[in-house]
Design a protein around this motif. Structure first.
Motif, PDB file in Angstrom:
ATOM      1  N   LYS A   1     -42.259  14.727 -24.195  1.00  0.00           N
ATOM      2  CA  LYS A   1     -42.394  14.545 -22.746  1.00  0.00           C
ATOM      3  C   LYS A   1     -43.828  14.231 -22.356  1.00  0.00           C
ATOM      4  N   SER A   2     -44.775  14.685 -23.121  1.00  0.00           N
ATOM      5  CA  SER A   2     -46.181  14.471 -22.802  1.00  0.00           C
ATOM      6  C   SER A   2     -46.685  13.077 -23.196  1.00  0.00           C
ATOM      7  N   THR A   3     -45.876  12.296 -23.908  1.00  0.00           N
ATOM      8  CA  THR A   3     -46.295  10.969 -24.364  1.00  0.00           C
ATOM      9  C   THR A   3     -46.173   9.966 -23.226  1.00  0.00           C
ATOM     10  N   LYS A   4     -47.269   9.373 -22.844  1.00  0.00           N
ATOM     11  CA  LYS A   4     -47.318   8.402 -21.738  1.00  0.00           C
ATOM     12  C   LYS A   4     -47.234   6.986 -22.309  1.00  0.00           C
ATOM     13  N   LEU A   5     -46.022   6.460 -22.419  1.00  0.00           N
ATOM     14  CA  LEU A   5     -45.821   5.149 -23.034  1.00  0.00           C
ATOM     15  C   LEU A   5     -46.255   3.999 -22.128  1.00  0.00           C
ATOM     16  N   LYS A   6     -45.953   4.084 -20.855  1.00  0.00           N
ATOM     17  CA  LYS A   6     -46.258   3.003 -19.912  1.00  0.00           C
ATOM     18  C   LYS A   6     -47.735   2.639 -19.953  1.00  0.00           C
ATOM     19  N   ASP A   7     -48.585   3.630 -20.069  1.00  0.00           N
ATOM     20  CA  ASP A   7     -50.026   3.400 -20.054  1.00  0.00           C
ATOM     21  C   ASP A   7     -50.546   2.730 -21.323  1.00  0.00           C
ATOM     22  N   ARG A   8     -49.766   2.754 -22.392  1.00  0.00           N
ATOM     23  CA  ARG A   8     -50.183   2.167 -23.675  1.00  0.00           C
ATOM     24  C   ARG A   8     -49.574   0.790 -23.932  1.00  0.00           C
ATOM     25  N   ALA A   9     -48.640   0.404 -23.118  1.00  0.00           N
ATOM     26  CA  ALA A   9     -47.879  -0.828 -23.376  1.00  0.00           C
ATOM     27  C   ALA A   9     -48.769  -2.070 -23.319  1.00  0.00           C
ATOM     28  N   GLN A  10     -48.594  -2.928 -24.325  1.00  0.00           N
ATOM     29  CA  GLN A  10     -49.311  -4.196 -24.407  1.00  0.00           C
ATOM     30  C   GLN A  10     -48.284  -5.326 -24.478  1.00  0.00           C
ATOM     31  N   LEU A  11     -48.444  -6.322 -23.635  1.00  0.00           N
ATOM     32  CA  LEU A  11     -47.496  -7.435 -23.622  1.00  0.00           C
ATOM     33  C   LEU A  11     -47.532  -8.175 -24.956  1.00  0.00           C
ATOM     34  N   ALA A  12     -46.372  -8.298 -25.592  1.00  0.00           N
ATOM     35  CA  ALA A  12     -46.247  -9.064 -26.836  1.00  0.00           C
ATOM     36  C   ALA A  12     -45.851 -10.504 -26.510  1.00  0.00           C
ATOM     37  N   PHE A  13     -44.816 -10.652 -25.662  1.00  0.00           N
ATOM     38  CA  PHE A  13     -44.398 -11.977 -25.199  1.00  0.00           C
ATOM     39  C   PHE A  13     -43.433 -11.839 -24.035  1.00  0.00           C
ATOM     40  N   GLY A  14     -43.216 -12.919 -23.352  1.00  0.00           N
ATOM     41  CA  GLY A  14     -42.280 -12.946 -22.230  1.00  0.00           C
ATOM     42  C   GLY A  14     -42.831 -13.815 -21.125  1.00  0.00           C
ATOM     43  N   PRO A  15     -41.978 -14.192 -20.185  1.00  0.00           N
ATOM     44  CA  PRO A  15     -40.579 -13.789 -20.112  1.00  0.00           C
ATOM     45  C   PRO A  15     -39.736 -14.433 -21.212  1.00  0.00           C
ATOM     46  N   VAL A  16     -38.698 -13.743 -21.585  1.00  0.00           N
ATOM     47  CA  VAL A  16     -37.838 -14.167 -22.698  1.00  0.00           C
ATOM     48  C   VAL A  16     -36.961 -15.345 -22.273  1.00  0.00           C
ATOM     49  N   ASP A  17     -36.938 -16.359 -23.118  1.00  0.00           N
ATOM     50  CA  ASP A  17     -35.995 -17.476 -23.005  1.00  0.00           C
ATOM     51  C   ASP A  17     -35.101 -17.357 -24.246  1.00  0.00           C
ATOM     52  N   ARG A  18     -33.887 -16.885 -24.069  1.00  0.00           N
ATOM     53  CA  ARG A  18     -33.001 -16.594 -25.210  1.00  0.00           C
ATOM     54  C   ARG A  18     -32.760 -17.810 -26.087  1.00  0.00           C
ATOM     55  N   ALA A  19     -32.859 -18.989 -25.532  1.00  0.00           N
ATOM     56  CA  ALA A  19     -32.583 -20.203 -26.325  1.00  0.00           C
ATOM     57  C   ALA A  19     -33.699 -20.499 -27.322  1.00  0.00           C
ATOM     58  N   THR A  20     -34.900 -20.030 -27.059  1.00  0.00           N
ATOM     59  CA  THR A  20     -36.034 -20.402 -27.918  1.00  0.00           C
ATOM     60  C   THR A  20     -36.803 -19.227 -28.507  1.00  0.00           C
ATOM     61  N   VAL A  21     -36.424 -18.011 -28.196  1.00  0.00           N
ATOM     62  CA  VAL A  21     -37.223 -16.852 -28.560  1.00  0.00           C
ATOM     63  C   VAL A  21     -37.180 -16.540 -30.055  1.00  0.00           C
ATOM     64  N   TYR A  22     -36.118 -16.916 -30.759  1.00  0.00           N
ATOM     65  CA  TYR A  22     -35.978 -16.532 -32.163  1.00  0.00           C
ATOM     66  C   TYR A  22     -35.972 -17.730 -33.079  1.00  0.00           C
ATOM     67  N   VAL A  23     -36.829 -17.671 -34.080  1.00  0.00           N
ATOM     68  CA  VAL A  23     -36.860 -18.699 -35.119  1.00  0.00           C
ATOM     69  C   VAL A  23     -36.670 -17.971 -36.435  1.00  0.00           C
ATOM     70  N   ALA A  24     -35.579 -18.286 -37.146  1.00  0.00           N
ATOM     71  CA  ALA A  24     -35.268 -17.586 -38.404  1.00  0.00           C
ATOM     72  C   ALA A  24     -36.244 -17.944 -39.499  1.00  0.00           C
TER      73      ALA A  24
END
Length: 124
Positions: free
Chosen positions: A101-124
């Protein structure tokens, strides 16, 4: 030891709601097991597990198949292993993280990518 978690969030920057979850009865059993594994007072852990992935490849794949991910954002959160419990939930690279409960996740969050476009987001 630090672990990098990947989480799909609706907002940018993420809100506190982006780091909450709904708990079903099946998940409650896993929470009890996770808390027992952590050997902490059960009141110390958040009762809601968060869906996370441990690699960018797995989160990108998830974004490509989950309709709710369209237009969402993916954030990384660096956590220490003693700040909660991380357990595999499925065989596709999905994990559940029960933070203390004491872990503050919101304050540590770093944007990796987005906004997500499902058609192009994944390359195998």
């Amino acid at each position: 030891m630090a672990v990098i978690l990947y989480r799909i969030c609706e907002n940018s920057p993420p809100s506190a709601e982006d780091f909450t979850s709904h708990v079903s009865s099946a998940v409650k059993r896993k929470i009890a097991q996770a808390k027992a594994a952590l050997k902490r007072n059960p009141k110390d852990c958040d009762p809601s597990g968060l869906s996370v992935f441990l690699t960018e490849q797995r989160i990108r794949h998830a974004c490509s198949v989950f309709r709710f991910a369209e237009g969402a954002y993916v954030y990384t959160i660096k956590v220490e292993t003693d700040e909660g419990v991380i357990q595999p939930t499925r065989s596709d690279g999905h994990f559940t993280y029960w933070p203390l409960k004491s872990t503050k996740l919101k304050d540590r969050a770093q944007l990796a990518f987005g906004p997500v476009d499902r058609a192009t987001v994944y390359v195998a």
